[in-house]
Design an enzyme around this catalytic site. Structure first.
Site, PDB file in Angstrom:
ATOM      1  N   LYS A 210       1.677 -12.708  25.774  1.00 32.90           N
ATOM      2  CA  LYS A 210       0.829 -12.641  24.580  1.00 32.90           C
ATOM      3  C   LYS A 210      -0.168 -13.788  24.542  1.00 32.90           C
ATOM      4  O   LYS A 210       0.007 -14.819  25.174  1.00 32.90           O
ATOM      5  CB  LYS A 210       1.698 -12.549  23.325  1.00 32.90           C
ATOM      6  CG  LYS A 210       2.313 -11.132  23.246  1.00 32.90           C
ATOM      7  CD  LYS A 210       3.028 -10.825  21.979  1.00 32.90           C
ATOM      8  CE  LYS A 210       3.521  -9.370  22.052  1.00 32.90           C
ATOM      9  NZ  LYS A 210       4.406  -8.999  20.951  1.00 32.90           N
ATOM     10  N   ARG A 244      11.619  -8.336  25.164  1.00 37.23           N
ATOM     11  CA  ARG A 244      10.776  -7.254  25.688  1.00 37.23           C
ATOM     12  C   ARG A 244       9.727  -7.896  26.589  1.00 37.23           C
ATOM     13  O   ARG A 244       8.914  -8.679  26.105  1.00 37.23           O
ATOM     14  CB  ARG A 244      10.127  -6.520  24.503  1.00 37.23           C
ATOM     15  CG  ARG A 244       9.200  -5.392  24.874  1.00 37.23           C
ATOM     16  CD  ARG A 244       8.561  -4.807  23.612  1.00 37.23           C
ATOM     17  NE  ARG A 244       7.638  -3.728  23.936  1.00 37.23           N
ATOM     18  CZ  ARG A 244       6.395  -3.912  24.333  1.00 37.23           C
ATOM     19  NH1 ARG A 244       5.906  -5.128  24.452  1.00 37.23           N
ATOM     20  NH2 ARG A 244       5.620  -2.870  24.605  1.00 37.23           N
TER      21      ARG A 244
HETATM   22  N1  PMM Z   1       4.577  -5.952  21.332  1.00 37.95           N
HETATM   23  C1  PMM Z   1       3.731  -5.026  21.814  1.00 37.95           C
HETATM   24  C2  PMM Z   1       4.042  -3.663  21.770  1.00 37.95           C
HETATM   25  N2  PMM Z   1       5.211  -3.239  21.253  1.00 37.95           N
HETATM   26  N3  PMM Z   1       7.272  -3.731  20.239  1.00 37.95           N
HETATM   27  C3  PMM Z   1       8.148  -4.624  19.749  1.00 37.95           C
HETATM   28  N4  PMM Z   1       9.319  -4.199  19.211  1.00 37.95           N
HETATM   29  N5  PMM Z   1       7.887  -5.969  19.751  1.00 37.95           N
HETATM   30  C4  PMM Z   1       6.720  -6.465  20.275  1.00 37.95           C
HETATM   31  O1  PMM Z   1       6.538  -7.698  20.236  1.00 37.95           O
HETATM   32  C5  PMM Z   1       5.767  -5.540  20.802  1.00 37.95           C
HETATM   33  C6  PMM Z   1       6.093  -4.153  20.760  1.00 37.95           C
HETATM   34  C7  PMM Z   1       2.422  -5.476  22.394  1.00 37.95           C
HETATM   35  O2  PMM Z   1       2.535  -5.822  23.739  1.00 37.95           O
HETATM   36  P1  PMM Z   1       2.096  -4.865  24.982  1.00 37.95           P
HETATM   37  O3  PMM Z   1       0.671  -4.440  24.753  1.00 37.95           O
HETATM   38  O4  PMM Z   1       2.264  -5.719  26.167  1.00 37.95           O
HETATM   39  O5  PMM Z   1       3.005  -3.661  25.034  1.00 37.95           O
END
Ligand code: PMM
Length: 265
Positions: A210, A244
């Site tokens: 991030k 994650r």
């Molecule tokens: N961050 C992203 C997408 N989905 N879901 C949860 N539960 N927690 C998160 O911090 C989260 C998420 C954004 O990141 P990406 O674009 O790399 O998927």
């Protein structure tokens, strides 16, 4: 943290999108997506988190039918391979289609705002991740006390999910790092996880690649995998249920380092 406490689950990120911030466009083709999902598991992911809509600020919303078209074949193929799959969606119809295809976790970045998504998840018996978000960019948060306010928002989302029939044992909370939060606010939340806990429910935290980590390392989002792994190990020490990440191998190794340090003392 007690020595017996299990290591956190590692969710591997699989974005079947043209425009996600770090892997957009790579896995839009179903075969490429399925192959990457399998690779995430080989690299140490316990769960593959499949998403068909980018959550980056300014991303164009995807029609739910298109979102389902992207994710369902991927979910089905990974489940057929014996892989545990989570569906990352805000849409009730997409959650329903993915659950039909064998997903067992719904990961909602809107924190269960849609009553239909809550109903469908409740009826399925799947786990539900309620992620905190107030809007797509830091300016939307407008926090005076980010820890207290996120804790209160999460409590309301948990109460709504329980009222809709999702058992507390099925619920997972997530502070939504990077969603409508500044870098300082992200760090305040990460430093105060205990204050964010709702009734002892499980917690998932997503920091991988991030933007706030970009203040620590130069380069493209992938260059942030090292600090992501360090942070994941520290989150493991704090007892989170899951992290994650895009790079499960690095995070798995960092968590193992933390475990050995704990066992060795
Ligand atoms: N961050 C992203 C997408 N989905 N879901 C949860 N539960 N927690 C998160 O911090 C989260 C998420 C954004 O990141 P990406 O674009 O790399 O998927």
């Amino acid at each position: 943290m007690p020595q017996q406490q299990p290591d956190p689950l590692v969710f591997g990120v699989l974005n079947v999108t043209p425009d996600s911030f770090s892997d957009g466009g790579r896995y839009l083709d179903p075969d490429a997506a399925i192959g990457h999902g399998q690779a995430l598991v080989h690299a140490g992911a316990d769960v593959v988190d499949v998403g068909g809509e980018s959550t980056r600020p300014g991303a164009v919303p995807v029609h739910p039918e298109e979102e389902a078209r992207r994710v369902v074949p991927v979910v089905r193929a990974l489940v057929a391979d014996g892989i545990r799959v989570s569906i990352d969606t805000r849409r009730a119809s997409v959650a329903a289609a993915a659950l039909d295809a064998g997903a067992t976790i719904v990961n909602d970045v809107d924190g269960g705002l849609d009553p239909a998504l809550l109903r469908i998840t409740a009826a399925s018996g799947a786990d539900l991740v309620l992620m905190h978000s107030r809007g797509p960019s830091a300016a939307d948060g407008g926090y005076r006390d980010v820890v207290a306010e996120v804790a209160a928002d999460l409590r309301r989302r948990v109460d709504a999910a329980i009222a809709a029939g999702v058992g507390p044992d099925r619920l997972v909370t997530d502070p939504g790092i990077g969603f409508s939060k500044s870098a300082d606010e992200n760090w305040q939340l990460l430093a105060s996880l205990d204050a964010l806990a709702v009734d002892g429910l499980r917690m998932l935290v997503g920091v991988s690649r991030k933007r706030f980590l970009g203040e620590l390392v130069d380069g493209d989002p992938e260059a942030r995998d090292g600090v992501t792994a360090v942070l994941s190990a520290l989150l493991a020490e704090r007892g989170v249920w899951a992290v994650r990440v895009h790079d499960p191998a690095g995070t798995r190794a960092a968590i193992e380092v933390a475990r050995r340090m704990r066992v060795a003392v």
